[in-house]
Scaffold this motif. Structure first.
Motif, PDB file in Angstrom:
ATOM      1  N   ASP A  53       0.825  -1.206   0.000  1.00  0.00           N
ATOM      2  CA  ASP A  53       0.000   0.000   0.000  1.00  0.00           C
ATOM      3  C   ASP A  53       0.857   1.254   0.000  1.00  0.00           C
ATOM      4  O   ASP A  53       0.539   2.230  -0.689  1.00  0.00           O
ATOM      5  CB  ASP A  53      -0.926  -0.005   1.221  1.00  0.00           C
ATOM      6  CG  ASP A  53      -1.933  -1.145   1.155  1.00  0.00           C
ATOM      7  OD1 ASP A  53      -2.130  -1.679   0.046  1.00  0.00           O
ATOM      8  OD2 ASP A  53      -2.507  -1.493   2.201  1.00  0.00           O
ATOM      9  N   TYR A  54       1.920   1.234   0.775  1.00  0.00           N
ATOM     10  CA  TYR A  54       2.815   2.385   0.870  1.00  0.00           C
ATOM     11  C   TYR A  54       4.244   1.881   0.701  1.00  0.00           C
ATOM     12  O   TYR A  54       4.604   0.814   1.194  1.00  0.00           O
ATOM     13  CB  TYR A  54       2.653   3.097   2.216  1.00  0.00           C
ATOM     14  CG  TYR A  54       1.213   3.421   2.542  1.00  0.00           C
ATOM     15  CD1 TYR A  54       0.516   4.382   1.821  1.00  0.00           C
ATOM     16  CD2 TYR A  54       0.545   2.738   3.552  1.00  0.00           C
ATOM     17  CE1 TYR A  54      -0.805   4.656   2.103  1.00  0.00           C
ATOM     18  CE2 TYR A  54      -0.774   3.010   3.845  1.00  0.00           C
ATOM     19  CZ  TYR A  54      -1.455   3.974   3.114  1.00  0.00           C
ATOM     20  OH  TYR A  54      -2.768   4.244   3.392  1.00  0.00           O
ATOM     21  N   TRP A  60       8.514   5.065   7.312  1.00  0.00           N
ATOM     22  CA  TRP A  60       8.550   4.883   5.857  1.00  0.00           C
ATOM     23  C   TRP A  60       9.687   5.746   5.307  1.00  0.00           C
ATOM     24  O   TRP A  60       9.821   6.931   5.670  1.00  0.00           O
ATOM     25  CB  TRP A  60       7.250   5.316   5.206  1.00  0.00           C
ATOM     26  CG  TRP A  60       6.048   4.543   5.628  1.00  0.00           C
ATOM     27  CD1 TRP A  60       5.507   3.439   5.039  1.00  0.00           C
ATOM     28  CD2 TRP A  60       5.203   4.817   6.768  1.00  0.00           C
ATOM     29  NE1 TRP A  60       4.407   3.018   5.726  1.00  0.00           N
ATOM     30  CE2 TRP A  60       4.186   3.834   6.779  1.00  0.00           C
ATOM     31  CE3 TRP A  60       5.212   5.797   7.767  1.00  0.00           C
ATOM     32  CZ2 TRP A  60       3.195   3.820   7.752  1.00  0.00           C
ATOM     33  CZ3 TRP A  60       4.237   5.768   8.746  1.00  0.00           C
ATOM     34  CH2 TRP A  60       3.233   4.785   8.732  1.00  0.00           C
ATOM     35  N   LEU A  61      10.486   5.185   4.436  1.00  0.00           N
ATOM     36  CA  LEU A  61      11.555   5.934   3.789  1.00  0.00           C
ATOM     37  C   LEU A  61      11.000   6.660   2.572  1.00  0.00           C
ATOM     38  O   LEU A  61      10.202   6.104   1.820  1.00  0.00           O
ATOM     39  CB  LEU A  61      12.684   5.001   3.360  1.00  0.00           C
ATOM     40  CG  LEU A  61      13.327   4.157   4.467  1.00  0.00           C
ATOM     41  CD1 LEU A  61      14.444   3.310   3.882  1.00  0.00           C
ATOM     42  CD2 LEU A  61      13.835   5.026   5.588  1.00  0.00           C
ATOM     43  N   LEU A  87       1.980   9.640   2.075  1.00  0.00           N
ATOM     44  CA  LEU A  87       2.583   8.357   1.708  1.00  0.00           C
ATOM     45  C   LEU A  87       2.185   7.928   0.300  1.00  0.00           C
ATOM     46  O   LEU A  87       2.994   7.358  -0.444  1.00  0.00           O
ATOM     47  CB  LEU A  87       2.179   7.287   2.726  1.00  0.00           C
ATOM     48  CG  LEU A  87       2.708   7.477   4.147  1.00  0.00           C
ATOM     49  CD1 LEU A  87       2.154   6.413   5.075  1.00  0.00           C
ATOM     50  CD2 LEU A  87       4.227   7.462   4.170  1.00  0.00           C
ATOM     51  N   ILE A  88       0.942   8.195  -0.079  1.00  0.00           N
ATOM     52  CA  ILE A  88       0.499   7.879  -1.442  1.00  0.00           C
ATOM     53  C   ILE A  88       1.259   8.724  -2.458  1.00  0.00           C
ATOM     54  O   ILE A  88       1.672   8.245  -3.524  1.00  0.00           O
ATOM     55  CB  ILE A  88      -1.016   8.090  -1.570  1.00  0.00           C
ATOM     56  CG1 ILE A  88      -1.767   7.043  -0.740  1.00  0.00           C
ATOM     57  CG2 ILE A  88      -1.459   8.016  -3.027  1.00  0.00           C
ATOM     58  CD1 ILE A  88      -3.254   7.261  -0.688  1.00  0.00           C
ATOM     59  N   LYS A  89       1.487   9.988  -2.115  1.00  0.00           N
ATOM     60  CA  LYS A  89       2.233  10.879  -3.014  1.00  0.00           C
ATOM     61  C   LYS A  89       3.674  10.395  -3.179  1.00  0.00           C
ATOM     62  O   LYS A  89       4.217  10.398  -4.302  1.00  0.00           O
ATOM     63  CB  LYS A  89       2.210  12.297  -2.451  1.00  0.00           C
ATOM     64  CG  LYS A  89       2.958  13.307  -3.299  1.00  0.00           C
ATOM     65  CD  LYS A  89       2.885  14.695  -2.680  1.00  0.00           C
ATOM     66  CE  LYS A  89       3.664  15.698  -3.523  1.00  0.00           C
ATOM     67  NZ  LYS A  89       3.608  17.067  -2.925  1.00  0.00           N
ATOM     68  N   LEU A  90       4.299   9.963  -2.091  1.00  0.00           N
ATOM     69  CA  LEU A  90       5.676   9.461  -2.176  1.00  0.00           C
ATOM     70  C   LEU A  90       5.727   8.157  -2.961  1.00  0.00           C
ATOM     71  O   LEU A  90       6.698   7.906  -3.688  1.00  0.00           O
ATOM     72  CB  LEU A  90       6.238   9.256  -0.769  1.00  0.00           C
ATOM     73  CG  LEU A  90       6.394  10.521   0.087  1.00  0.00           C
ATOM     74  CD1 LEU A  90       6.895  10.161   1.478  1.00  0.00           C
ATOM     75  CD2 LEU A  90       7.323  11.522  -0.568  1.00  0.00           C
TER      76      LEU A  90
END
Length: 350
Positions: A126-127, A195-196, A259-262
């Motif tokens: 998902d991320y 999250w990286l 997170l979705i944008k990354l």
């Protein structure tokens, strides 16, 4: 008179009272005659590195020169903000010299290697780039986890390095995204999920196309070795474990949007559809080797289920599959298309 006043003033100081012992005074008394401990452990990554994408990234991050990192230089010119003062509008950071000390550079290097070694490189998650272990395990892999005689654990070196990485980069393009939450065991506010960001890799000289190529190779390797479902189940177990401890981000919409944008920066829409074509190519090659040149059997309900599953949370999909399997035992093994047809009907997909 002056000497008497000065003696009274000095006699009122807490250090001169024998019954009033400070924490620092007790520590100094215990180490009397011994040199003061500068640091108990030297940061050095000693953890294991999985083969594949993690090994490639760790190898690229080892030789990074922090003295030439522009984001670190900009941050030091602005000044660090301690975690306890981040929400204090009156706090003014103090500018520092451009070059960080050797101890700080060692801690940043060890932390970066530990994070990259324990990162999730599956583009179907998902991320992207979630760290799949606790921060205590990260500190242990850095070699800075100290356990006192009473059982208390401390890893301030790792926490300080993590705080520096959090402040590097920009808000929309950070090095690392950390969700701080209360630990149910200790009651302290800790880094529970991490999250990286893509900048974590691109700032070390790794091009964004190289990162995408690594993710694509990782997916092809998983498909070729039949590990796609295993990796997916592992990630779902991780999400369920986080939800069980109350560390999910279902209601944190700002964090999910970031997170979705990354993820979109490294997992392009074209890459999302590569799996289907790769599966078809592998099945065709397998049929040729076995002397069966039959085309792939049409599975409309399975394809519809795959498209629907991408739009919902994994927990919701698992819940519906478990409920349907309990109602119709053995149906999935006997007639998978009928199973997925009933599943889509339960989900309201016609």
């Amino acid at each position: 008179m002056i000497e008497q006043t000065q003696s009274l003033a000095f006699s009122d100081r807490p250090e001169t009272h024998p019954d009033r012992k400070t924490r620092r005074g007790i520590a100094n008394a215990l180490r009397r005659g011994l040199p003061k401990i500068h640091r108990r452990h030297t940061p050095e990554f000693t953890g294991t590195v999985p083969r594949g994408a993690a090994a490639k990234m760790v190898a690229r991050l080892k030789n990074h020169d922090w003295t030439r990192n522009h984001d670190l230089i900009t941050l030091r010119q602005r000044g660090y903000i301690p975690y306890t003062r981040r929400n204090d509008p009156t706090f003014v950071p103090k500018p520092m010299r451009i070059t960080a000390r050797r101890e700080s550079r060692e801690a940043l290097t060890a932390l970066s290697l530990a994070l990259a070694a324990n990162c999730d490189y599956n583009p179907e998650s998902d991320y992207a780039f979630e760290v799949m272990c606790s921060f205590e395990d990260i500190a242990r892999a850095m070699g800075v986890l100290h356990v006192y005689e009473n059982g208390r654990k401390a890893y301030d070196v790792a926490l300080n390095a993590l705080s520096v990485l959090e402040q590097m980069g920009t808000r929309d393009n950070p090095y690392i995204v950390v969700k701080h939450d209360q630990d149910s065991d200790t009651g302290q506010n800790k880094a529970m999920r991490m999250w990286l960001g893509p900048r974590f890799f691109t700032s070390r000289g790794i091009a964004l196309e190289d990162v995408r190529h690594t993710l694509h190779q990782y997916r092809q390797w998983a498909i070729k070795n039949g590990l796609s479902e295993t990796l997916k189940q592992r990630y779902q177990r991780h999400l369920m474990n986080m939800a069980r401890h109350g560390i999910d981000i279902v209601r944190n919409h700002a964090l999910k949007k970031l997170l979705i944008k990354l993820r979109r920066q490294v997992v392009s829409p074209e890459l999302l559809h590569v799996k289907e074509s790769t599966v078809v190519d592998l099945e065709r090659e397998l049929a040729v080797r076995q002397g069966q040149r039959k085309p792939r059997k049409a599975r409309p309900f399975w394809d519809a289920f795959v498209r629907w599953e991408r739009t919902v949370a994994p927990i919701e999909s698992n819940r519906l599959q478990a409920a349907l399997a309990a109602e119709h035992p053995g149906l999935k093994q006997k007639d998978a298309e009928s199973f997925y047809r009933l599943l889509l009907e339960k989900a309201g997909i016609r």
